[in-house]
Scaffold this motif. Structure first.
Motif, short mmCIF file in Angstrom:
data_model
loop_
_atom_site.label_atom_id
_atom_site.label_comp_id
_atom_site.label_asym_id
_atom_site.label_seq_id
_atom_site.Cartn_x
_atom_site.Cartn_y
_atom_site.Cartn_z
N VAL A 135 -7.32 -5.83 -10.41
CA VAL A 135 -6.56 -6.37 -9.77
C VAL A 135 -5.30 -5.08 -9.86
N ASP A 136 -5.08 -5.40 -8.47
CA ASP A 136 -3.58 -4.28 -8.67
C ASP A 136 -2.33 -4.88 -8.85
N ARG A 141 -3.62 -8.52 -6.11
CA ARG A 141 -4.51 -8.91 -5.35
C ARG A 141 -6.04 -8.38 -5.91
N PRO A 175 -1.80 -2.38 -12.64
CA PRO A 175 -2.78 -3.21 -12.77
C PRO A 175 -3.63 -3.63 -13.23
N GLN A 185 -1.36 8.37 -8.99
CA GLN A 185 -2.50 7.89 -8.86
C GLN A 185 -3.64 8.15 -10.41
N ARG A 233 -3.72 -12.48 -13.30
CA ARG A 233 -3.59 -11.80 -12.54
C ARG A 233 -1.58 -12.23 -12.42
N GLY A 268 -5.95 2.03 -9.59
CA GLY A 268 -5.38 2.28 -8.46
C GLY A 268 -3.84 3.29 -9.01
N ASP A 273 0.87 -1.38 -0.10
CA ASP A 273 0.16 -0.07 -0.11
C ASP A 273 0.80 1.01 -0.21
N SER A 287 -15.16 0.54 -10.13
CA SER A 287 -14.18 1.41 -9.77
C SER A 287 -13.05 1.62 -9.86
N SER A 301 -9.08 -5.99 -6.85
CA SER A 301 -10.00 -4.90 -5.65
C SER A 301 -11.50 -5.14 -5.48
N THR A 302 -11.96 -5.59 -6.89
CA THR A 302 -13.65 -6.34 -6.95
C THR A 302 -13.65 -7.04 -8.06
#
Length: 533
Positions: free
Chosen positions: A471-472, A476, A458, A238, A449, A494, A230, A491, A478-479
């Motif tokens: 997917v980040d 992972r 991402p 961003q 992924r 990121g 993070d 969404s 995200s949704t």
């Protein structure tokens, strides 16, 4: 364990062949959607003991040993690929009247071909086989070479590479960003085969110690990287871009029915225009899956006008479509599997073609021969699709750039070019409805992924019937939307992450690991020959 190892080594005939197939099939449990990675410990332990039996003694010389180990590896691979790829036959049942006859070729023929690479892997390992931990290195080297060859020979099909079995969760995926799928496959084989040493004792302490250290490093690096994930993303620029993924769940048989095109088109538009949830920003970009546009857009201005009616000012639609290109007088047009970007004025502002086509699905290799025996493409397209010459970034007026991977292009890490470094996000659009509710879509999603982890970008993945997700850069989710759930995802895109990935470093690491495995295997083999003589 010693008694069990001895029994496995002494098996012969049909019992040995059946156990080799079963060992490979057990390994498929490590793949999605099961993801039981420990199954590979059983799978490769049995393979080592079977290899011990095939390489015992020196009778018959080099060619007999090569043949014996090749057959053993082929049987292991056949079991693995049948158990892991049986779902491919589902695509032939979409139009069963025409293609049901080819079901055995998909379920057993393709695995029989792919198993040749594992046969070669075992044969290479057999050349360097010894009685200690060196045989684990030999097996790792063999599978590393086999998987490398499988990634490009006859256009390549690196689906379910061994490395994917050691990465069921994001923490266990991060190592791919350093050593790549090829290098991780070699290290995984060494780790998974290590329990075989308990049954034969020789080299047990050293071999298990190396395997434990490798596995601990694999887990430790993943935990360390996710711990700072993070903060790492927050330090990167961003992207204030909201995105909507449309998962329409259109049955494949219905997509092939030309009379239903308008209704399918309107379903996509209805999902696209649905209001966002309370407190959620209006999407800047709307994404539709592969071949979602049921018209040739350049030949249907009404469809472009209808899209412009639905899009609000400043919105952009990115959608999969078939693109037609004039091939000259007297020649049929060329068709491309493409992705378009369309603005709120109904203008096409960006496009990219699929570069790596699916054999027997989108084009027919050795077309004249197969046509002569009545074999055609699964996708009904005159002359099949034409491969694009290069993959193009899709850059929006906002400056956000998408690196497009259409369908199974996402399984080829070696084909992600330096252009990806200029991208803001990876875009993978696909239509996995061909495969129904089977392991296929889950396996495809996992491989996509890993591309996010390798590139540090991402991933936006939009699939007709799932799995669609944001997917980040650490793999992972995200949704996301599960299989056959008709809905949309709203969404944001990121930021990226620091990536160690590029083609040069990944290949360098692959061959450094291969060299290390060769040295361990060769030294062990030399010591083994000295003891025998």
């Amino acid at each position: 364990m010693e008694r069990l190892a001895g029994k496995v080594m002494l098996l012969w005939g049909w019992q040995r062949a059946l156990l080799a197939i079963a060992a490979g099939a057990i390994g498929a449990l490590a793949l999605p959607p099961v993801g039981f990675f420990a199954a590979f410990f059983v799978s490769f332990t049995l393979l080592v003991w079977l290899m011990d039996g095939s390489t015992a003694g020196s009778e018959g010389g080099f060619f007999r040993r090569f043949r014996s180990t090749f057959i053993l590896g082929w049987l292991f691979g056949f079991g693995y690929f049948v158990a892991g790829l049986w779902w491919l036959g589902n695509a032939l049942l979409v139009d069963s009247d025409e293609f049901a006859w080819a079901l055995p070729l998909a379920v057993f023929g393709l695995p029989a071909y792919l198993a040749l690479f594992y046969g070669l892997a075992a044969a290479i390992a057999g050349i360097l086989w010894s009685d200690g931990l060196g045989r684990l290195a030999a097996l790792s080297l063999g599978f590393g070479i086999g998987e490398w060859l499988r990634s490009f020979i006859l256009t390549g099909f690196p689906w379910n590479t061994i490395a994917y079995g050691i990465m069921p969760i994001p923490m266990m995926m991060q190592s791919a960003g350093i050593v790549g799928i090829g290098g991780l496959s070699m290290l995984a084989v060494f780790i998974f085969a290590a329990p075989a040493l308990i049954g034969t004792r020789k080299g047990m302490v050293g071999g298990l110690a190396i395997a434990v250290l490798l596995f601990a490093a694999h887990l430790g690096y993943g935990a360390w990287r996710l711990h700072g994930a993070d903060a790492m993303m927050a330090a990167r620029p961003q992207q204030d871009v909201s995105v909507r993924l449309v998962q329409p769940v259109i049955d494949q048989a219905r997509k092939m029915d030309n009379s239903d095109r308008v209704a399918i088109f309107e379903e996509h538009l209805a999902l696209s225009s649905a209001p966002p949830s309370e407190g959620v920003k209006r999407p800047d970009v709307i994404v539709w899956p592969e071949t979602s546009l049921p018209f040739i857009l350049t030949q249907n201005q009404d469809a472009l006008a209808r899209i412009a009616d639905v899009l609000q000012d400043g919105q952009v639609l990115i959608a999969g479509a078939v693109r037609a290109e004039d091939a000259g007088p007297g020649r049929p047009p060329r068709y491309y599997n493409s992705v378009y970007a369309i603005d709120s004025q109904g203008q096409i502002i960006g496009a990219s073609d699929k570069v790596h086509l699916t054999p027997f699905g989108e084009y027919l290799p050795y077309e004249d021969f197969f046509n002569s025996i009545g074999v055609g493409n699964v996708v009904d397209m005159p002359g099949g699709y034409t491969a694009g010459s290069r993959r193009s970034l899709i850059t929006l007026p906002s400056g956000v750039s998408f690196y497009p991977l259409i369908c199974y292009e996402a399984i080829f890490p070696d084909e992600i070019s330096l252009e990806a470094e200029k991208a803001s996000v990876i875009l993978n659009i696909t239509n996995d409805a061909w495969f129904g509710i089977t392991p296929g879509p889950y396996q495809h999603f996992q491989q996509a992924r890993v591309r996010a982890i390798e590139t540090g970008l991402p991933l936006i993945r939009d699939a007709n019937n799932g799995i669609s997700a944001v997917v980040d850069p650490f793999g992972r989710i995200s949704t996301g939307l599960d299989l056959n759930h008709k809905s949309v995802i709203d969404s944001t895109i990121g930021g990226g992450a620091v990536s160690h990935w590029n083609n040069f470093s990944r290949q360098t690491h692959l061959w450094l690991i291969a060299a290390a495995m060769f040295l361990i295997a060769a030294i062990s083999r030399q010591g083994f020959k000295s003891r025998v003589n």
